[in-house]
Structure formats: C-alpha cells, structure tokens
Motif scaffolding. Structure first.
Motif, PDB file in Angstrom:
ATOM      1  N   LEU A 171      -5.600  -7.097   1.032  1.00 56.13           N
ATOM      2  CA  LEU A 171      -5.443  -5.704   1.443  1.00 56.13           C
ATOM      3  C   LEU A 171      -3.953  -5.392   1.319  1.00 56.13           C
ATOM      4  O   LEU A 171      -3.118  -6.020   1.982  1.00 56.13           O
ATOM      5  CB  LEU A 171      -5.923  -5.501   2.881  1.00 56.13           C
ATOM      6  CG  LEU A 171      -7.423  -5.688   3.109  1.00 56.13           C
ATOM      7  CD1 LEU A 171      -7.761  -5.435   4.579  1.00 56.13           C
ATOM      8  CD2 LEU A 171      -8.262  -4.785   2.203  1.00 56.13           C
ATOM      9  N   SER A 214      -8.588  -1.346   8.696  1.00 53.93           N
ATOM     10  CA  SER A 214      -9.946  -1.007   9.121  1.00 53.93           C
ATOM     11  C   SER A 214     -10.763  -0.267   8.061  1.00 53.93           C
ATOM     12  O   SER A 214     -11.839   0.239   8.379  1.00 53.93           O
ATOM     13  CB  SER A 214      -9.897  -0.164  10.401  1.00 53.93           C
ATOM     14  OG  SER A 214      -9.208   1.043  10.171  1.00 53.93           O
ATOM     15  N   CYS A 215     -10.276  -0.199   6.810  1.00 54.24           N
ATOM     16  CA  CYS A 215     -11.064   0.535   5.812  1.00 54.24           C
ATOM     17  C   CYS A 215     -11.282  -0.255   4.515  1.00 54.24           C
ATOM     18  O   CYS A 215     -12.261  -0.009   3.821  1.00 54.24           O
ATOM     19  CB  CYS A 215     -10.395   1.866   5.483  1.00 54.24           C
ATOM     20  SG  CYS A 215      -8.884   1.732   4.494  1.00 54.24           S
ATOM     21  N   ALA A 216     -10.380  -1.137   4.170  1.00 56.84           N
ATOM     22  CA  ALA A 216     -10.434  -1.955   2.938  1.00 56.84           C
ATOM     23  C   ALA A 216     -10.330  -1.125   1.660  1.00 56.84           C
ATOM     24  O   ALA A 216     -10.610  -1.633   0.580  1.00 56.84           O
ATOM     25  CB  ALA A 216     -11.670  -2.843   2.901  1.00 56.84           C
ATOM     26  N   CYS A 236      -7.432   4.462   6.035  1.00 56.33           N
ATOM     27  CA  CYS A 236      -7.079   4.240   7.445  1.00 56.33           C
ATOM     28  C   CYS A 236      -5.567   4.236   7.670  1.00 56.33           C
ATOM     29  O   CYS A 236      -5.114   4.113   8.809  1.00 56.33           O
ATOM     30  CB  CYS A 236      -7.710   2.955   7.974  1.00 56.33           C
ATOM     31  SG  CYS A 236      -6.846   1.441   7.492  1.00 56.33           S
ATOM     32  N   GLY A 237      -4.808   4.334   6.606  1.00 53.70           N
ATOM     33  CA  GLY A 237      -3.360   4.436   6.749  1.00 53.70           C
ATOM     34  C   GLY A 237      -2.660   3.127   7.064  1.00 53.70           C
ATOM     35  O   GLY A 237      -1.507   3.131   7.486  1.00 53.70           O
ATOM     36  N   GLY A 238      -3.364   2.026   6.884  1.00 57.84           N
ATOM     37  CA  GLY A 238      -2.727   0.724   7.081  1.00 57.84           C
ATOM     38  C   GLY A 238      -3.128   0.003   8.350  1.00 57.84           C
ATOM     39  O   GLY A 238      -2.474  -0.960   8.754  1.00 57.84           O
ATOM     40  N   CYS A 296      -7.665  -0.231   0.414  1.00 58.35           N
ATOM     41  CA  CYS A 296      -6.366  -0.574  -0.197  1.00 58.35           C
ATOM     42  C   CYS A 296      -6.460  -1.926  -0.897  1.00 58.35           C
ATOM     43  O   CYS A 296      -5.453  -2.579  -1.127  1.00 58.35           O
ATOM     44  CB  CYS A 296      -5.278  -0.604   0.865  1.00 58.35           C
ATOM     45  SG  CYS A 296      -5.528  -1.901   2.093  1.00 58.35           S
ATOM     46  N   ALA A 315      -6.483   3.959   0.688  1.00 58.54           N
ATOM     47  CA  ALA A 315      -5.809   3.661   1.959  1.00 58.54           C
ATOM     48  C   ALA A 315      -6.180   4.662   3.057  1.00 58.54           C
ATOM     49  O   ALA A 315      -5.318   5.218   3.736  1.00 58.54           O
ATOM     50  CB  ALA A 315      -4.294   3.595   1.760  1.00 58.54           C
ATOM     51  N   MET A 369       0.833  -1.211   0.000  1.00 61.90           N
ATOM     52  CA  MET A 369       0.000   0.000   0.000  1.00 61.90           C
ATOM     53  C   MET A 369       0.863   1.254   0.000  1.00 61.90           C
ATOM     54  O   MET A 369       0.636   2.180  -0.781  1.00 61.90           O
ATOM     55  CB  MET A 369      -0.936  -0.032   1.212  1.00 61.90           C
ATOM     56  CG  MET A 369      -1.783   1.210   1.394  1.00 61.90           C
ATOM     57  SD  MET A 369      -0.955   2.545   2.281  1.00 61.90           S
ATOM     58  CE  MET A 369      -1.136   2.018   3.965  1.00 61.90           C
TER      59      MET A 369
HETATM   60  S1  FES Z   1      -5.271   0.985   4.320  1.00 62.69           S
HETATM   61 FE1  FES Z   1      -7.106   0.686   5.378  1.00 62.69          FE
HETATM   62  S2  FES Z   1      -7.330  -1.474   5.368  1.00 62.69           S
HETATM   63 FE2  FES Z   1      -5.511  -1.135   4.285  1.00 62.69          FE
END
Ligand code: FES
Length: 105
Positions: A84, A44-46, A39-41, A48, A37, A25
């Motif tokens: 992800l 928690s957002c999917a 949520c920044g990794g 990515c 991206a 990502m």
């Molecule tokens: S950046 Fe949010 S789940 Fe991967």
C-alpha cells in the motif's frame, strides 16, 4: 531529488520527482491513471495498491499487519510485490525505485 518510476494503470511509465518525508501515495496520487487513495492514507481502502519488485524491499519500511490484511482481500494481491503506497514514506534511499499501480477493483 528522489526519482520514482511509476507505471500507471494504462501501462505508461512516468518519472516523478518525489518529495521525501511524505508517502509514496501522496507523491503519485495526482498522476493520470494512478492510485485513487480514497481513505487518504488511513490504511483502510487499499486503493493505493502498488507493486514493487522484491529487490527494493530491503529499502522499504516493513509491511505491517494491517497493511497485509488489507492487501490480502484484493484479487490482484501478489505476496511478493504488493504494497500500500500510503504506508511507505519516501526517503532518499528510494531514488530510482520502480512501482506499478495496481488494477482498479
Ligand atoms: S490510501 Fe487507503 S489504504 Fe492507502
């Protein structure tokens, strides 16, 4: 150098010289029409979401439970290819890997 072949959301394939030791990502988020991206990794957002062909999966870290739960909520989820990209750390073993950015949802 680790080359990633990234097909973005408008179908353009770009070769990226990736930095090992950080996530896929982080290596692709600045490209045009790439992952959001949000949520920044933090898994928690999917946003990515990428598709990676099964032939590469033995060179990837395993898809974890939380990752799978996030992916399963997507309409575009493909059990055989969805990952992800924030959950995959780039290593030298990924040189030449092809990934396709998932659609916006
Ligand atoms: S950046 Fe949010 S789940 Fe991967």
């Amino acid at each position: 150098m680790v080359r990633l072949l990234v097909t973005n959301r408008v179908g353009v394939t770009i070769e990226v010289a990736a930095q090992p030791g950080i996530s896929m990502m982080e290596n692709i988020r600045e490209l045009d029409d790439s992952v959001d991206a949000i949520c920044g990794g933090l898994c928690s957002c999917a946003t990515c979401h990428v598709y990676i062909e099964p032939s590469w999966w033995d060179r990837l870290s395993e898809r974890g439970y939380e990752e799978l739960m996030m992916l399963r909520d997507l309409e575009s989820f493909d059990p055989e290819r969805s990952r992800l990209s924030c959950q995959i750390e780039v290593t030298d073993a990924h040189d030449g890997i092809a990934l396709t950015v998932g659609p916006e949802e």
